[in-house]
Design a protein around this motif. Structure first.
Motif, PDB file in Angstrom:
ATOM      1  N   ILE A 287      61.483 126.274  -7.600  1.00 35.95           N
ATOM      2  CA  ILE A 287      60.151 126.150  -6.983  1.00 35.95           C
ATOM      3  C   ILE A 287      60.133 124.928  -6.060  1.00 35.95           C
ATOM      4  O   ILE A 287      60.973 124.052  -6.187  1.00 35.95           O
ATOM      5  CB  ILE A 287      59.024 125.966  -8.027  1.00 35.95           C
TER       6      ILE A 287
ATOM      7  N   THR B 277      56.676 128.716 -13.851  1.00 32.77           N
ATOM      8  CA  THR B 277      56.614 128.971 -12.399  1.00 32.77           C
ATOM      9  C   THR B 277      55.953 130.316 -12.093  1.00 32.77           C
ATOM     10  O   THR B 277      55.884 130.722 -10.934  1.00 32.77           O
ATOM     11  CB  THR B 277      58.027 128.996 -11.761  1.00 32.77           C
TER      12      THR B 277
ATOM     13  N   THR C 123      54.415 121.559 -12.458  1.00 31.96           N
ATOM     14  CA  THR C 123      55.129 122.360 -11.462  1.00 31.96           C
ATOM     15  C   THR C 123      54.163 123.301 -10.735  1.00 31.96           C
ATOM     16  O   THR C 123      53.173 123.751 -11.334  1.00 31.96           O
ATOM     17  CB  THR C 123      56.224 123.218 -12.135  1.00 31.96           C
TER      18      THR C 123
ATOM     19  N   ARG D  37      53.951 126.135  -6.946  1.00 33.19           N
ATOM     20  CA  ARG D  37      54.452 126.601  -5.645  1.00 33.19           C
ATOM     21  C   ARG D  37      53.458 126.254  -4.537  1.00 33.19           C
ATOM     22  O   ARG D  37      53.725 126.510  -3.364  1.00 33.19           O
ATOM     23  CB  ARG D  37      54.604 128.128  -5.665  1.00 33.19           C
TER      24      ARG D  37
END
Ligand SMILES: Cc1ncc(COP(=O)(O)O)c(C=O)c1O
Length: 389
Positions: free
Chosen positions: A54, A175, A199, A201
């Motif tokens: 990612i 993710t 985390t 995107r």
């Protein structure tokens, strides 16, 4: 609990190197003139993001902080509802309350992760985020959870504290949803003493996570830290350089850890074949971490007798049942009374979850297990199963 099993001279060397290079400066940010170009936290973030495939990872001070930072990044506000399962570590619910939101706590199913059906039934006009937890290294039903969330225009934050390195249908856990939260505390698959990672995107969520974890700093490339503006109100959840240095080493050991514990779990499961246990349903056996074996006995009484025998044999369990109090919402009256939630119905909630958890026994699978130890465990479990049937 593998991270600590393989913690050793490489981690020590990484810390020593920091001292040699720049006197062991432990700041996450700033002091650019003193640090001789060394930014271990940034390196760790980059390497972690790359390992997961990612674009963005933001290191923070703990897994609990990661959850809170992610909820803030997603814009969760006072009064918003966040749906999460009744079987998780207490930090998941604490993080929701920390941002002023209301935890809506739903049952788990035979996977011991969020039941998609319970999720669907719990959605209201106030729901903002769905927060599934990949408990004990095994993925939640991400296909269903994503489908339900998309249909209802909800954001998804995956609590991946217990499942770093796991996958679901080939995608890294943490993710699949809009954001993921990881923990590197002393009991996790990778450890940095204390520590966590957020985390995503999405560049906007990343920018907000970065700002919130560091007093709102907008991280302007054009001016110094003292002159730059604030993107939003924030707090201090920064990771130190020492943690970053250790995290890089532990990350380099992650695949070895996963490989060894998955192999050990396979061996143990082969030895348990034929035992009259109902094992936990694992949705993606290839993707789970392999650090836990959970089975259900026929009744609560049988489970109690089984665990008594295990203790007598000098064997421990992994959270089920030894730390159930910290992993099942039924026991969190200290939180609910403080926040004035679940007061009326407390005690009669999450019956489905309770019916599963009271019959469940979880065994840890270690990275460092000799063939002899595996045989010993298999013999002990077989003997106890016979004695308590
Ligand atoms: C599911 C889950 N979420 C969050 C956390 C919090 O992580 P930390 O201990 O790093 O704050 C943990 C830690 O045990 C956990 O198991």
């Amino acid at each position: 609990m593998p991270g600590y099993e393989v913690f050793g001279k490489e981690e020590q060397q990484a810390i020593n190197d920091l001292f040699v290079i720049n006197g062991g400066i432990v700041f996450a940010h700033g002091f650019d003139g003193l640090r001789k170009g060394v930014y271990r936290v940034r390196e760790f973030e980059r390497a972690f993001a790359q390992r997961l495939g990612i674009p963005y990872a933001q290191a923070v001070s703990s897994g609990s902080a990661a959850l809170k930072v992610a909820l803030k990044a997603m814009g969760v506000k006072r009064g918003d509802e966040v749906i999460t399962p009744a079987f998780t570590f207490v930090a998941t619910v604490e993080a929701i309350l920390e941002v002023g939101a209301v935890p809506v706590i739903v049952d788990v199913d035979e996977t011991l992760n969020m039941s998609p059906r319970s999720l669907e039934n719990a959605i209201s006009s106030k729901t903002k985020v769905v927060l599934p937890v990949h408990m004990m290294g095994a993925p939640a039903a991400m296909d269903d959870i994503m489908m339900i969330s998309e249909k209802n225009n909800l954001l998804v934050l995956e609590d991946t504290a217990q499942a770093c390195g796991g996958t679901y249908k080939g995608c890294c856990l943490g993710t699949i949803g809009h954001m993921g939260a990881f923990s590197f505390d002393a009991g996790k698959v990778m450890i940095t003493g204390e520590g966590g990672m957020v985390t995503t995107r999405d560049i906007d969520y990343y920018r907000r996570a970065r700002a919130y974890h560091d007093h709102g700093h907008e991280y302007s490339p054009n001016v110094g830290r003292g002159q730059e503006g604030a993107l939003m109100p924030g707090f201090n959840y920064r990771m130190t350089e020492l943690q970053g240095a250790v995290g890089l080493v532990q990350l380099s050991k992650l695949d070895m850890i996963l490989e060894r514990q998955r192999t050990n779990k396979k061996k143990l499961m082969a030895a348990f074949r034929g035992l009259p246990f109902q094992f936990r349903k694992i949705l993606d056996p290839e993707g789970e971490l392999g650090d836990t074996i959970v089975f259900f006995l026929n009744s609560k009484e049988q489970a109690i007798a089984f665990v008594q025998e295990l203790t007598r044999a000098g064997m421990g369990t992994k959270n089920l049942p030894d730390a159930l109090r910290w992993h099942f919402a039924k026991y969190w009256q200290h939180i609910f009374s403080e926040y004035g939630i679940y007061e009326q119905s407390w005690g009669s909630q999450w019956e489905k979850t309770e019916a599963l958890l009271e019959r469940a026994v979880a065994l840890p699978v270690m990275v460092n297990m000799t063939e002899e130890r595996i045989s010993q465990i298999a013999e002990t479990i077989t003997r106890i199963a016979e004695k308590t049937k």
